[in-house]
Design a protein around this motif. Structure first.
Motif, mmCIF file in Angstrom:
data_model
loop_
_atom_site.group_PDB
_atom_site.id
_atom_site.type_symbol
_atom_site.label_atom_id
_atom_site.label_comp_id
_atom_site.label_asym_id
_atom_site.label_seq_id
_atom_site.Cartn_x
_atom_site.Cartn_y
_atom_site.Cartn_z
ATOM 1 N N PRO A 1 0.755 -1.232 -0.069
ATOM 2 C CA PRO A 1 -0.038 -0.116 0.039
ATOM 3 C C PRO A 1 0.767 1.039 0.054
ATOM 4 N N GLN A 2 1.966 1.430 0.830
ATOM 5 C CA GLN A 2 2.729 2.539 0.839
ATOM 6 C C GLN A 2 3.564 2.756 -0.394
ATOM 7 N N GLU A 3 4.081 1.484 -0.951
ATOM 8 C CA GLU A 3 4.770 1.580 -2.401
ATOM 9 C C GLU A 3 3.859 2.177 -3.466
ATOM 10 N N GLN A 4 2.454 1.594 -3.468
ATOM 11 C CA GLN A 4 1.704 2.284 -4.394
ATOM 12 C C GLN A 4 1.309 3.565 -4.236
ATOM 13 N N ARG A 5 1.356 4.098 -2.968
ATOM 14 C CA ARG A 5 0.940 5.663 -2.737
ATOM 15 C C ARG A 5 2.142 6.318 -3.086
ATOM 16 N N ALA A 6 3.309 5.792 -3.015
ATOM 17 C CA ALA A 6 4.442 6.714 -3.412
ATOM 18 C C ALA A 6 4.439 6.957 -5.028
ATOM 19 N N VAL A 7 4.275 5.687 -5.723
ATOM 20 C CA VAL A 7 4.367 5.684 -7.189
ATOM 21 C C VAL A 7 3.275 6.791 -7.591
ATOM 22 N N VAL A 8 2.132 6.723 -7.065
ATOM 23 C CA VAL A 8 0.989 7.642 -7.393
ATOM 24 C C VAL A 8 1.500 9.079 -7.033
ATOM 25 N N ALA A 9 2.070 9.253 -6.068
ATOM 26 C CA ALA A 9 2.532 10.598 -5.648
ATOM 27 C C ALA A 9 3.623 10.936 -6.643
ATOM 28 N N ALA A 10 4.377 10.302 -7.127
ATOM 29 C CA ALA A 10 5.555 10.581 -7.742
ATOM 30 C C ALA A 10 5.463 10.798 -9.224
ATOM 31 N N ARG A 11 4.786 9.815 -9.794
ATOM 32 C CA ARG A 11 4.443 9.552 -11.315
ATOM 33 C C ARG A 11 2.859 9.669 -11.728
ATOM 34 N N GLY A 12 1.900 9.411 -10.764
ATOM 35 C CA GLY A 12 0.530 9.368 -10.871
ATOM 36 C C GLY A 12 -0.141 8.032 -11.057
ATOM 37 N N LEU A 13 -1.271 8.117 -11.177
ATOM 38 C CA LEU A 13 -1.971 6.898 -10.947
ATOM 39 C C LEU A 13 -1.909 5.864 -12.268
ATOM 40 N N VAL A 14 -1.843 6.526 -13.656
ATOM 41 C CA VAL A 14 -1.476 5.776 -14.845
ATOM 42 C C VAL A 14 -0.266 5.039 -14.475
ATOM 43 N N SER A 15 0.864 5.768 -14.049
ATOM 44 C CA SER A 15 1.936 4.894 -13.929
ATOM 45 C C SER A 15 1.818 3.771 -12.818
ATOM 46 N N LEU A 16 1.136 3.697 -11.963
ATOM 47 C CA LEU A 16 0.735 2.816 -11.019
ATOM 48 C C LEU A 16 0.033 1.572 -11.526
ATOM 49 N N VAL A 17 -1.056 1.880 -12.445
ATOM 50 C CA VAL A 17 -1.577 0.860 -13.033
ATOM 51 C C VAL A 17 -0.867 0.008 -14.121
ATOM 52 N N ARG A 18 -0.007 0.890 -14.809
ATOM 53 C CA ARG A 18 1.076 0.119 -15.847
ATOM 54 C C ARG A 18 1.997 -0.596 -14.908
ATOM 55 N N GLU A 19 2.338 -0.279 -13.786
ATOM 56 C CA GLU A 19 3.320 -0.997 -13.123
ATOM 57 C C GLU A 19 2.686 -2.393 -12.611
ATOM 58 N N LEU A 20 1.398 -2.026 -12.063
ATOM 59 C CA LEU A 20 0.575 -3.363 -11.481
ATOM 60 C C LEU A 20 0.380 -4.433 -12.687
ATOM 61 N N ALA A 21 -0.022 -3.510 -13.836
ATOM 62 C CA ALA A 21 -0.220 -4.731 -15.104
ATOM 63 C C ALA A 21 1.296 -5.531 -15.344
ATOM 64 N N ASN A 22 2.017 -4.702 -15.480
ATOM 65 C CA ASN A 22 3.558 -5.428 -15.815
ATOM 66 C C ASN A 22 3.864 -6.500 -14.806
ATOM 67 N N THR A 23 3.824 -6.132 -13.397
ATOM 68 C CA THR A 23 4.075 -7.126 -12.472
ATOM 69 C C THR A 23 3.000 -8.489 -12.796
ATOM 70 N N THR A 24 1.523 -8.030 -12.909
ATOM 71 C CA THR A 24 0.746 -9.281 -12.977
ATOM 72 C C THR A 24 1.191 -9.901 -14.512
ATOM 73 N N GLU A 25 1.780 -9.458 -15.382
ATOM 74 C CA GLU A 25 2.007 -10.244 -16.536
ATOM 75 C C GLU A 25 3.424 -11.093 -16.452
ATOM 76 N N ARG A 26 4.299 -10.595 -15.493
ATOM 77 C CA ARG A 26 5.514 -11.258 -15.313
ATOM 78 C C ARG A 26 5.302 -12.713 -15.015
ATOM 79 N N ARG A 27 6.003 -13.625 -15.676
ATOM 80 C CA ARG A 27 5.838 -15.137 -15.147
ATOM 81 C C ARG A 27 6.850 -15.193 -14.007
ATOM 82 N N SER A 28 6.461 -15.901 -13.052
ATOM 83 C CA SER A 28 7.236 -16.556 -11.866
ATOM 84 C C SER A 28 7.904 -17.817 -12.059
ATOM 85 N N ASP A 29 8.178 -18.297 -13.266
ATOM 86 C CA ASP A 29 8.869 -19.661 -13.383
ATOM 87 C C ASP A 29 10.232 -20.004 -12.579
#
Length: 163
Positions: free
Chosen positions: A135-163
């Motif tokens: 939660p704090q990491e996400q708030r920091a991303v929004v404060a520094a780069r905006g909500l769109v950046s947070l959404v992109r970051e979360l989408a990238n994290t979700t798409e990465r495989r954890s093999d």
């Protein structure tokens, strides 16, 4: 009304924690759906399995589970979701605030009982996550780069495989 506290200190569940299936005689546990990384979902599933394994052992031994006040469980859920690892949760047995990581460490140790090496590794990943607070990491991303950046970051994290 009070209820049994199968998972009193985690935010694994949102609309219900767990429930009995009346026809199948099984325990339904809601899937962890707030994690972006697949490895985190796996670790929480392993944690859930380990805790249930321990509870089944307690039941087989005739040990009753404590029943705690629903309002305290709901307050803990809110605090954990809002403040992450830094949250102070209500110790349900003592009715006083304590750091969340103490509760998490107890759950992780309970889940490791009887775990195989793969399960222990997944639980160790959760232990490593105690040093971060999404939660704090996400708030920091929004404060520094905006909500769109947070959404992109979360989408990238979700798409990465954890093999």
């Amino acid at each position: 009304p009070p209820r049994s506290t199968l998972f009193p200190y985690t935010t694994l569940f949102r609309s219900w924690d767990c429930r009995l299936h009346p026809r199948l005689g099984t325990l339904e546990v809601r899937a962890p759906d707030t994690q972006a990384a697949i490895a985190d979902v796996e670790s929480l599933a392993v944690l859930t399995h380990g805790l249930i394994r321990g509870l089944a052992g307690q039941h087989a031994a005739g040990i009753a589970l404590p029943v705690h006040r629903t309002k305290h469980i709901e307050e803990n859920r809110w605090r954990a979701a809002t403040d992450g690892v830094e949250a102070r949760l209500i110790d349900l047995d003592r009715c006083r605030g304590t750091p969340r990581h103490h509760h998490i460490l107890r759950l992780l140790e309970r889940a490791k009982d009887g775990a195989n090496p793969h399960e222990q590794s997944a639980i160790d990943r959760l232990h490593q996550r105690l040093t971060s607070s999404p939660p704090q990491e996400q708030r920091a991303v929004v404060a520094a780069r905006g909500l769109v950046s947070l959404v992109r970051e979360l989408a990238n994290t979700t798409e990465r495989r954890s093999d």
